[in-house]
Design an enzyme around this catalytic site. Structure first.
Site, mmCIF file in Angstrom:
data_model
loop_
_atom_site.group_PDB
_atom_site.id
_atom_site.type_symbol
_atom_site.label_atom_id
_atom_site.label_comp_id
_atom_site.label_asym_id
_atom_site.label_seq_id
_atom_site.Cartn_x
_atom_site.Cartn_y
_atom_site.Cartn_z
ATOM 1 N N HIS A 2 -4.942 24.656 -27.783
ATOM 2 C CA HIS A 2 -5.326 23.269 -27.480
ATOM 3 C C HIS A 2 -5.287 22.459 -28.790
ATOM 4 O O HIS A 2 -5.141 21.150 -28.538
ATOM 5 C CB HIS A 2 -6.629 23.396 -26.855
ATOM 6 C CG HIS A 2 -7.971 23.430 -27.675
ATOM 7 N ND1 HIS A 2 -8.295 24.571 -27.982
ATOM 8 C CD2 HIS A 2 -8.268 22.430 -28.467
ATOM 9 C CE1 HIS A 2 -9.385 24.497 -28.891
ATOM 10 N NE2 HIS A 2 -9.513 23.057 -29.133
ATOM 11 N N ASP A 3 -5.310 23.097 -29.895
ATOM 12 C CA ASP A 3 -5.103 22.280 -31.064
ATOM 13 C C ASP A 3 -3.731 22.460 -31.866
ATOM 14 O O ASP A 3 -3.713 21.996 -32.943
ATOM 15 C CB ASP A 3 -6.126 22.738 -32.015
ATOM 16 C CG ASP A 3 -7.658 21.979 -31.730
ATOM 17 O OD1 ASP A 3 -7.382 20.733 -31.237
ATOM 18 O OD2 ASP A 3 -8.593 22.531 -31.892
ATOM 19 N N GLU B 19 -1.693 19.137 -31.974
ATOM 20 C CA GLU B 19 -2.432 18.116 -32.596
ATOM 21 C C GLU B 19 -2.670 18.302 -34.329
ATOM 22 O O GLU B 19 -2.454 17.371 -35.157
ATOM 23 C CB GLU B 19 -4.188 17.834 -32.288
ATOM 24 C CG GLU B 19 -4.734 17.016 -32.875
ATOM 25 C CD GLU B 19 -6.197 16.670 -32.260
ATOM 26 O OE1 GLU B 19 -6.124 16.463 -31.100
ATOM 27 O OE2 GLU B 19 -7.083 16.644 -32.888
ATOM 28 N N ASP B 20 -2.869 19.562 -34.601
ATOM 29 C CA ASP B 20 -3.042 20.256 -36.078
ATOM 30 C C ASP B 20 -2.198 20.930 -36.679
ATOM 31 O O ASP B 20 -2.345 21.263 -37.904
ATOM 32 C CB ASP B 20 -4.580 20.791 -35.857
ATOM 33 C CG ASP B 20 -5.717 19.984 -35.727
ATOM 34 O OD1 ASP B 20 -5.351 18.901 -36.048
ATOM 35 O OD2 ASP B 20 -6.599 20.677 -35.120
ATOM 36 N N ASP C 284 -14.350 23.160 -25.720
ATOM 37 C CA ASP C 284 -14.030 22.586 -27.159
ATOM 38 C C ASP C 284 -15.438 22.046 -27.634
ATOM 39 O O ASP C 284 -15.815 22.267 -28.978
ATOM 40 C CB ASP C 284 -12.825 21.628 -26.922
ATOM 41 C CG ASP C 284 -12.250 21.231 -28.371
ATOM 42 O OD1 ASP C 284 -12.350 22.197 -29.329
ATOM 43 O OD2 ASP C 284 -12.014 20.091 -28.473
ATOM 44 N N HIS D 151 -11.793 28.986 -34.120
ATOM 45 C CA HIS D 151 -12.060 28.057 -33.156
ATOM 46 C C HIS D 151 -11.380 27.987 -31.698
ATOM 47 O O HIS D 151 -11.983 28.296 -30.739
ATOM 48 C CB HIS D 151 -11.888 26.465 -33.692
ATOM 49 C CG HIS D 151 -12.038 25.458 -32.754
ATOM 50 N ND1 HIS D 151 -13.129 25.278 -32.034
ATOM 51 C CD2 HIS D 151 -11.185 24.805 -32.363
ATOM 52 C CE1 HIS D 151 -12.788 24.014 -31.300
ATOM 53 N NE2 HIS D 151 -11.586 23.865 -31.475
HETATM 54 ZN ZN ZN Z 1 -10.600 22.350 -30.623
#
Ligand code: ZN
Length: 186
Positions: A65-66, A69-70, A126, A39
Site C-alpha cells: 500500500h505504500d 507513494e513512498d 493503516d 509497517h
Molecule cells: Zn501505510
C-alpha cells in the site's frame, strides 16, 4: 475455514519479498530507526488477525500500500506483477505527494467515505498501525501536540470510512483510547 491455494501463497510471499525490496533503505524517524517495511507487514498481519480478512487481493494490497507513494515505483509495475484489482486498492490509499501535507490530510478525510470495501479495510488497518507508532514510538522531532493532533485526524478519517469490520473497529477504538492515555503521560 478458508482455504488458500498454492497460487495464493506464492503471490503473498512474492508481494512480501517485493515490498521488502522496495522499502529496503527506508527507516522511520523513531528512536529505534525501525525499518519502514515493518509497517506494511504489520498492516497485512492486522487485517488477517484482528480483521479476519481472508481476501488475498486485500492482503497483497496491504503489503504494497505504500510502495507507489513512498518509492520510485510506477502503477504499471504493480498492475503487471499483481493485477489491476490490487493496483486499484493501492491507488485508492496513495496520497499525491505533489500536494502539501495539509491538503493531503484534508483529502484523506474527504475521500474516506468513497473508498471501496477493500481500500476501506486497508485504510483502517493503516491508521491503527500509524496511531500505535505515533503514540508509542513517535518520530523524535514530533511534539506531544502534533502527536495528539495526528490521533484526532486519524479518528476523523476512520470515522468516514464506510466499510465496517468489527475486529478492526474494536482495535482502532482501543489503540486510540490507549494512545491518548499514553500521550497524557508524556
Ligand atoms: Zn501505510
Amino acid at each position: 475455514m478458508d482455504c488458500f491455494t498454492f497460487e495464493d501463497f506464492s503471490r503473498f510471499l512474492f508481494a512480501l519479498k517485493y515490498t521488502a525490496g522496495k522499502h529496503r533503505s527506508q527507516r522511520r524517524k523513531d528512536a529505534a530507526r525501525t525499518p519502514f517495511v515493518n509497517h506494511p507487514v504489520e498492516v497485512a498481519e492486522l487485517l488477517w488477525r484482528a480483521g479476519e480478512v481472508r481476501d488475498m487481493t486485500v492482503l497483497v494490497a496491504a503489503l504494497l500500500h505504500d510502495v507507489v507513494e513512498d518509492t520510485e515505483t510506477g502503477p504499471e509495475e504493480i498492475r503487471d506483477l499483481f493485477g489491476k484489482d490490487v493496483l486499484a486498492i493501492v491507488l485508492e490509499v496513495t496520497d499525491d505527494k505533489n500536494l502539501s501535507r495539509t491538503r493531503r490530510k484534508e483529502l484523506q478525510v474527504l475521500h474516506a467515505p468513497h473508498l471501496s470495501p477493500g481500500a476501506g479495510l486497508v485504510k483502517i488497518a493503516d491508521k491503527i498501525c500509524n496511531v500505535r507508532d505515533i503514540a508509542w514510538s513517535p518520530p523524535l522531532d514530533w511534539s506531544r501536540q502534533r502527536r495528539a493532533e495526528y490521533l484526532t485526524w486519524a479518528e476523523e478519517v476512520v470515522n468516514g470510512v464506510r466499510t465496517y469490520n468489527r475486529g478492526l473497529d474494536t482495535a482502532f477504538r482501543n489503540v486510540l483510547a490507549e494512545g491518548r492515555k499514553e500521550l497524557e503521560k508524556a
